[in-house]
Write an enzyme that holds these catalytic residues in place. Structure first.
Site, mmCIF file in Angstrom:
data_model
loop_
_atom_site.group_PDB
_atom_site.id
_atom_site.type_symbol
_atom_site.label_atom_id
_atom_site.label_comp_id
_atom_site.label_asym_id
_atom_site.label_seq_id
_atom_site.Cartn_x
_atom_site.Cartn_y
_atom_site.Cartn_z
ATOM 1 N N GLU A 30 1.166 -1.112 0.137
ATOM 2 C CA GLU A 30 -0.081 -0.332 0.109
ATOM 3 C C GLU A 30 0.528 0.883 0.275
ATOM 4 O OE1 GLU A 30 -1.875 2.253 3.640
ATOM 5 O OE2 GLU A 30 -0.955 0.649 4.700
ATOM 6 N N LYS A 92 -5.410 10.538 1.246
ATOM 7 C CA LYS A 92 -5.376 9.616 1.507
ATOM 8 C C LYS A 92 -6.736 9.355 0.893
ATOM 9 C CE LYS A 92 -6.477 7.372 5.840
ATOM 10 N NZ LYS A 92 -6.971 7.379 7.475
ATOM 11 N N VAL A 119 -5.414 0.412 3.321
ATOM 12 C CA VAL A 119 -5.805 -1.153 2.914
ATOM 13 C C VAL A 119 -6.450 -1.629 2.618
ATOM 14 C CG1 VAL A 119 -6.263 -3.185 4.340
ATOM 15 C CG2 VAL A 119 -4.614 -1.754 5.219
ATOM 16 N N ASP A 151 -16.734 5.578 14.560
ATOM 17 C CA ASP A 151 -15.431 5.241 13.447
ATOM 18 C C ASP A 151 -15.062 4.207 13.511
ATOM 19 O OD1 ASP A 151 -13.096 5.653 12.280
ATOM 20 O OD2 ASP A 151 -11.742 7.476 13.526
ATOM 21 N N SER A 153 -13.140 1.767 11.025
ATOM 22 C CA SER A 153 -12.146 2.000 9.372
ATOM 23 C C SER A 153 -12.962 0.922 8.398
ATOM 24 C CB SER A 153 -11.025 1.208 9.698
ATOM 25 O OG SER A 153 -10.343 1.308 8.391
ATOM 26 N N ALA A 154 -12.692 1.730 7.484
ATOM 27 C CA ALA A 154 -13.670 1.195 6.250
ATOM 28 C C ALA A 154 -12.483 -0.196 5.585
ATOM 29 C CB ALA A 154 -13.822 2.257 4.423
ATOM 30 N N ASP A 155 -11.642 0.056 6.091
ATOM 31 C CA ASP A 155 -10.961 -1.512 6.021
ATOM 32 C C ASP A 155 -11.197 -2.809 5.768
ATOM 33 O OD1 ASP A 155 -8.648 0.255 4.529
ATOM 34 O OD2 ASP A 155 -7.895 -0.043 7.116
ATOM 35 N N LYS A 172 -2.986 -1.839 15.702
ATOM 36 C CA LYS A 172 -2.692 -0.872 16.572
ATOM 37 C C LYS A 172 -3.380 -1.023 17.971
ATOM 38 C CE LYS A 172 -2.534 2.185 14.567
ATOM 39 N NZ LYS A 172 -2.850 2.386 13.050
HETATM 40 N N1 PSU Z 1 -2.144 1.018 10.349
HETATM 41 C C1 PSU Z 1 -0.835 1.579 10.865
HETATM 42 N N2 PSU Z 1 -0.435 2.256 10.009
HETATM 43 C C2 PSU Z 1 -0.707 3.215 8.431
HETATM 44 C C3 PSU Z 1 -2.318 2.592 8.741
HETATM 45 C C4 PSU Z 1 -3.016 2.206 9.091
HETATM 46 O O1 PSU Z 1 -0.069 0.962 11.514
HETATM 47 O O2 PSU Z 1 -0.300 4.036 7.943
HETATM 48 C C5 PSU Z 1 -2.565 3.822 7.409
HETATM 49 C C6 PSU Z 1 -3.267 2.147 6.943
HETATM 50 O O3 PSU Z 1 -3.154 2.711 4.724
HETATM 51 C C7 PSU Z 1 -4.809 1.639 7.019
HETATM 52 C C8 PSU Z 1 -5.746 3.140 7.235
HETATM 53 O O4 PSU Z 1 -5.252 1.214 5.632
HETATM 54 O O5 PSU Z 1 -4.461 3.978 8.096
HETATM 55 C C9 PSU Z 1 -6.592 2.835 8.004
HETATM 56 O O6 PSU Z 1 -6.777 4.135 8.261
HETATM 57 P P1 PSU Z 1 -8.751 4.728 8.860
HETATM 58 O O7 PSU Z 1 -8.163 4.723 10.173
HETATM 59 O O8 PSU Z 1 -8.738 6.344 8.652
HETATM 60 O O9 PSU Z 1 -9.586 3.975 8.033
HETATM 61 MN MN MN Z 2 -11.657 6.004 10.858
#
Ligand code: PSU
Ligand code: MN
Length: 325
Positions: A30, A92, A119, A151, A153-155, A172
């Site tokens: 990624e 992003k 992701v 909140d 994540s869309a992941d 994390k």
């Molecule tokens: N977790 C990490 N490092 C990162 C990310 C997540 O330890 O760089 C990045 C990845 O690209 C992940 C994104 O898909 O953050 C998730 O963001 P959000 O929580 O806004 O969905």
């Molecule tokens: Mn988010």
């Protein structure tokens, strides 16, 4: 199923195209981790080292990003450097954001033609490009306080949809890992672990939560994944592997920093897609660079595990097994 025109948005690099022709396995990487997850120049050094490591083990890396109106499958060194130097200037991009930059109408006021894929977005693009294995650092998850903030994540939704195996060091512990695993269970996403029974927690080896299944052997991981997809069970698989012991942090080292970063995010009203980059960079500053060293070590380890998996998938016969005698 994507529209046949989807392929016209993809631009494979020369090396990726050559690997595809030669039938060499590909490993997707990624770009948000490069642009938003680590500072320059460590982000560029790490990206180069991870790519070299994957090549040395016999697969071809394909770093995925949006540049100049195309979904790039594999970046040459000049473009990798453009991405790394753009840093937070890059957009992003998650699932919802992909069309805006490609269609030339960036929602956020286009300061850059570079889009870093999360992701979720990387999974979408990897699947379009026919890449089955994707290596990252940590996946996004359910944030603490999500019952109030929503909140998530869309992941996680993407893991339910796109059929790509995502190799990571878990998620994390600034996230709510228990709720993250509940969400994945609800959506039918298998969480495999290798080298230990428990799901990993990024800087920490152990989240305290068990993975669904421990599979240390790459061939066994590959058989599981191939079977899932042969059964028509679309969607991703998470393969968690812990950061090597020598580079791991301890709860005593990280817990207070995380609490402080979370409190600052709240008091500064950080929200939406800014949350994760904010927390990562604050933890890097507060730990005096120690969390960055851990982050780099875990990505390299994930690259080894992911490359072994990609090679194992390539070794499997493509036909389903005949009934056992
Ligand atoms: N977790 C990490 N490092 C990162 C990310 C997540 O330890 O760089 C990045 C990845 O690209 C992940 C994104 O898909 O953050 C998730 O963001 P959000 O929580 O806004 O969905
Ligand atoms: Mn988010």
């Amino acid at each position: 199923m994507p529209h046949p025109a989807a392929q016209a948005w993809l631009l494979p690099s020369a090396r990726v195209a050559a690997a595809q022709t030669a039938g060499r396995p590909l490993v997707a990487l990624e770009s948000t981790i490069v642009a938003h997850g680590m500072p320059y120049p460590q982000n560029l050094e790490t990206a180069r080292e991870v790519e070299a490591l994957i090549r040395s083990l016999g697969a071809e890396p394909a770093t995925i990003a949006v540049m100049d109106g195309r979904i790039r499958i594999g970046l040459d060194d000049t473009d990798l450097e453009r991405l790394a130097r753009a840093g937070p200037q890059a957009h992003k991009l998650s699932r919802r954001d992909l069309p805006a930059l490609l269609a030339g109408s960036s929602a956020s006021g286009a300061s850059s033609s570079i889009g870093a894929t999360t992701v979720a977005a990387t999974m979408i693009c990897a699947q379009l490009a026919g890449i089955e294995v994707f290596v990252t650092g940590g996946i996004g998850g359910v944030h603490r306080g999500a019952p109030e903030s929503f909140d998530i994540s869309a992941d996680l939704q993407e893991l339910a949809r796109s059929s790509v195996a995502v190799v990571c060091a878990g998620a994390k512990s600034i996230l709510d890992i228990g709720l993250t695993l509940e969400y994945l269970e609800t959506h039918g996403v298998p969480v495999l672990s290798c080298e230990q029974d428990n799901f990993a927690a990024f800087y920490l080896r152990d989240s305290g939560y068990k993975a669904d299944l421990r599979l240390d052997d790459a061939d066994a991981q590959a058989r599981f994944i191939r079977c899932k997809w042969q059964l028509g069970l679309a969607g991703g698989v998470v393969l968690s592997t812990p950061v090597p012991q020598a580079a791991a942090m301890t709860p005593a080292q990280i817990d207070d920093l995380m609490q402080q970063a979370l409190a600052e995010a709240k008091s500064q009203g950080i929200h939406g897609k800014a949350v994760t980059p904010f927390l990562l960079s604050r933890i890097q500053q507060l730990s005096g660079g120690q969390s960055l060293a851990t982050n780099i070590a875990l990505v390299k380890h994930n690259a080894q595990v992911g490359t072994r998996l990609a090679l194992a998938l390539a070794r499997l016969p493509s036909a389903a097994p005949s009934a056992a005698a």
